[in-house]
Design an enzyme around this catalytic site. Structure first.
Site, short mmCIF file in Angstrom:
data_model
loop_
_atom_site.label_atom_id
_atom_site.label_comp_id
_atom_site.label_asym_id
_atom_site.label_seq_id
_atom_site.Cartn_x
_atom_site.Cartn_y
_atom_site.Cartn_z
N GLY A 242 1.21 -21.87 -33.14
CA GLY A 242 1.77 -20.72 -32.57
C GLY A 242 1.24 -19.66 -32.75
O GLY A 242 1.17 -18.88 -31.42
N GLN A 279 -16.85 10.29 -16.84
CA GLN A 279 -17.34 9.59 -18.15
C GLN A 279 -16.26 9.47 -19.22
O GLN A 279 -16.19 8.40 -19.86
CB GLN A 279 -18.50 10.28 -18.56
CG GLN A 279 -19.19 9.39 -19.67
CD GLN A 279 -20.47 10.22 -20.12
OE1 GLN A 279 -20.48 11.40 -20.75
NE2 GLN A 279 -21.64 9.68 -20.05
N GLU A 363 5.91 -14.36 -35.13
CA GLU A 363 5.09 -15.44 -35.61
C GLU A 363 4.32 -14.92 -36.68
O GLU A 363 2.97 -15.34 -36.69
CB GLU A 363 4.54 -16.11 -34.66
CG GLU A 363 5.52 -16.85 -33.56
CD GLU A 363 4.98 -17.97 -32.45
OE1 GLU A 363 4.03 -18.70 -32.86
OE2 GLU A 363 5.62 -18.04 -31.58
N1 COS Z 1 0.08 -25.79 -43.10
C1 COS Z 1 0.75 -26.37 -44.03
N2 COS Z 1 1.46 -26.21 -45.10
C2 COS Z 1 1.08 -24.93 -45.61
C3 COS Z 1 0.73 -24.11 -44.64
C4 COS Z 1 0.08 -24.52 -43.43
N3 COS Z 1 -0.66 -23.47 -42.64
N4 COS Z 1 0.62 -22.82 -45.37
C5 COS Z 1 1.18 -22.91 -46.42
N5 COS Z 1 1.39 -24.32 -46.46
C6 COS Z 1 2.19 -24.82 -47.64
C7 COS Z 1 1.53 -24.86 -49.02
O1 COS Z 1 0.38 -25.83 -49.01
C8 COS Z 1 2.48 -24.87 -50.20
O2 COS Z 1 2.80 -26.08 -50.31
P1 COS Z 1 2.69 -26.71 -51.75
O3 COS Z 1 3.52 -26.00 -52.81
O4 COS Z 1 3.31 -28.33 -51.74
O5 COS Z 1 1.13 -26.73 -52.21
C9 COS Z 1 3.70 -24.20 -49.51
O6 COS Z 1 3.42 -24.35 -47.96
C10 COS Z 1 4.01 -22.73 -49.91
O7 COS Z 1 2.76 -21.99 -49.46
P2 COS Z 1 2.68 -20.62 -50.21
O8 COS Z 1 2.59 -20.80 -51.50
O9 COS Z 1 1.40 -20.10 -49.91
O10 COS Z 1 4.04 -19.78 -49.82
P3 COS Z 1 4.17 -18.46 -49.94
O11 COS Z 1 5.75 -18.26 -50.33
O12 COS Z 1 3.29 -17.68 -50.75
O13 COS Z 1 4.01 -17.89 -48.31
C11 COS Z 1 3.18 -16.96 -46.45
C12 COS Z 1 2.97 -17.62 -47.52
C13 COS Z 1 3.56 -15.42 -46.55
C14 COS Z 1 1.71 -17.01 -45.83
C15 COS Z 1 4.21 -17.45 -45.67
O14 COS Z 1 5.73 -17.43 -46.24
C16 COS Z 1 4.26 -16.89 -44.23
O15 COS Z 1 3.54 -17.28 -43.19
N6 COS Z 1 5.14 -15.98 -43.99
C17 COS Z 1 5.36 -15.44 -42.51
C18 COS Z 1 6.32 -16.47 -41.80
C19 COS Z 1 6.52 -15.91 -40.42
O16 COS Z 1 5.63 -16.16 -39.63
N7 COS Z 1 7.73 -15.51 -40.06
C20 COS Z 1 7.91 -15.10 -38.73
C21 COS Z 1 8.92 -16.10 -38.17
S1 COS Z 1 8.80 -16.78 -36.83
S2 COS Z 1 8.87 -15.74 -35.38
#
Ligand code: COS
Length: 379
Positions: A242, A279, A363
């Site tokens: 996305g 400019q 996102e």
């Molecule tokens: N694809 C697949 N799996 C993923 C992934 C990806 N891109 N990113 C993380 N994961 C998985 C990890 O592998 C982990 O799995 P395991 O525990 O089984 O190994 C799990 O998800 C949790 O990952 P992580 O420990 O990195 O999670 P965190 O809580 O530290 O969060 C962030 C990471 C902050 C990066 C995440 O919460 C995030 O992207 N937040 C923003 C969300 C967002 O975009 N919100 C807007 C709403 S939509 S408008």
């Protein structure tokens, strides 16, 4: 290394540009002002194949690559970011998520109609208290045997009142934390599902952003996406793609504002010559063009990574981080080039400036993109 777009890419780009200029430009100011959803235009976008561009033709999609999608997103976003956010959510969150992780039955039932735009979809992760911290889901999905009982509230949902299909993320087993989260397909009209208030927004005002309420909604077990506990990974993986769409949206907002600034600077005279001859204006245009080109290359590289099945988490995050910054900076400068005219609605650049801001928020905020990038760097 080959920087050449194919004939097919150029044709998609031209078709999107033509559609944006002829169908989206008329009325875009009024739709923004009155917060009017571009319903007719979205219907036409569906008929032209812009809402399911990358979906396999066997599910009624366009079978195109992500490069084509980026090119089309840029052209549509130059004119109407409210329309392009519908396109982005439907293509890269809803259709992609279902095609990649849905069952054959789910694809036949939902994807075949989403890909043509007959119906549109929404992606429901954010909550009043869970945005960046996406694992803190308060919406619950209690396992009741052959169905789940869904309760909770979702916030800032794009296509909130116009979607027919909602991909909803909810917590089933809080003890398992993110591994207890599930993703569900919820249909509009399921008992207990209510669309809440529409948000009155700074930008992308033609898009339809609502809160959603779920009160004892019975979601059949066959509507769960993936294995039990897969919901958080579903959300993260879907958002990774996305972000390429939103990066391309930001790119389009920037290049739309830039094109308007170039046009205006060749028409407007000050101190006896077109302002493009000064400019001060030339340097602004040079900075805008350079930044936009860099943003475009990052978007295309992320798309290339996705199309060639390489990891695109970091390149998508870099594209979004950079392109959204460029969108903000370029639109502010485009208003400046227009002077007083830039501050009024008729010249479009003030709308693009307001629209740009959301690309640094939804996102995944810019701060979240930096987390994603730095984690990858330090792995
Ligand atoms: N694809 C697949 N799996 C993923 C992934 C990806 N891109 N990113 C993380 N994961 C998985 C990890 O592998 C982990 O799995 P395991 O525990 O089984 O190994 C799990 O998800 C949790 O990952 P992580 O420990 O990195 O999670 P965190 O809580 O530290 O969060 C962030 C990471 C902050 C990066 C995440 O919460 C995030 O992207 N937040 C923003 C969300 C967002 O975009 N919100 C807007 C709403 S939509 S408008």
């Amino acid at each position: 290394m080959n920087f050449q777009l194919t004939e097919e890419h150029l044709a998609v780009q031209a078709a999107a540009r033509e559609f944006a200029q002829t169908e989206l430009l008329p009325g875009v100011i009024e739709r923004d002002e009155h917060q009017k959803f571009p319903a007719e235009q979205i219907k036409k976008m569906g008929e032209l194949g812009f809402l399911g561009m990358m979906v396999d033709p066997k599910y009624n999609g366009g079978g195109m690559d992500t490069i084509s999608y980026v090119l089309a997103m840029e052209e549509i976003s130059k004119v109407d970011a409210s329309a392009s956010v519908v396109m982005s959510v439907n293509n890269s969150l809803v259709c992609w998520g279902l095609e990649k992780y849905g069952t054959e039955e789910q694809k036949q039932k939902y994807l075949t109609r989403l890909a043509t735009g007959e119906i549109i979809g929404a992606f429901c992760l954010s909550e009043p208290e869970a945005g960046s911290d996406a694992t803190s889901q308060r919406t619950t999905a209690e396992d009741k045997g052959d169905y789940y009982l869904l309760n909770g509230t979702k916030n800032w949902i794009t296509n909130g009142s116009t979607a027919s299909v909602y991909l909803v993320i909810a917590q089933t087993d809080p003890e398992k934390k993110h591994r207890g989260i599930n993703a569900f397909i919820v249909e509009r009209g399921m008992e207990g599902f209510q669309v809440g208030l529409k948000e009155n927004k700074l930008g992308i005002r033609g898009s339809d952003t609502h809160s959603l309420m779920f009160t004892d909604v019975k979601v059949p077990k066959e509507n769960r996406i993936g294995e039990d506990g897969f919901g958080f990974k579903f959300a993260m993986s879907t958002l990774a793609g996305g972000r390429i769409g939103i990066a391309a949206q930001a790119l389009g907002i920037a290049s739309g504002a830039y094109e308007l600034a170039v046009k205006y600077s060749k028409e407007r005279k000050a101190f006896g010559v077109e302002i493009a001859k000064h400019q001060a204006i030339q340097f602004k245009l040079a900075d805008m063009a350079t930044n936009i080109e860099a943003a475009r290359l990052l978007c295309l590289k992320a798309a290339f990574h996705k199309d060639t099945h390489q990891d695109y988490g970091m390149s998508g995050a870099m594209a979004k981080l950079f392109a959204s910054k460029v969108a903000m900076e370029t639109t502010v400068e485009a208003v400046q080039v227009h002077g007083g005219y830039g501050f009024v609605k008729e010249y479009h650049v003030e709308r693009l400036m307001r629209d740009a801001k959301i690309t640094q928020i939804y996102e995944g905020t810019s701060e979240i993109q930096k987390i994603v990038i730095s984690r990858e760097l330090l792995k």
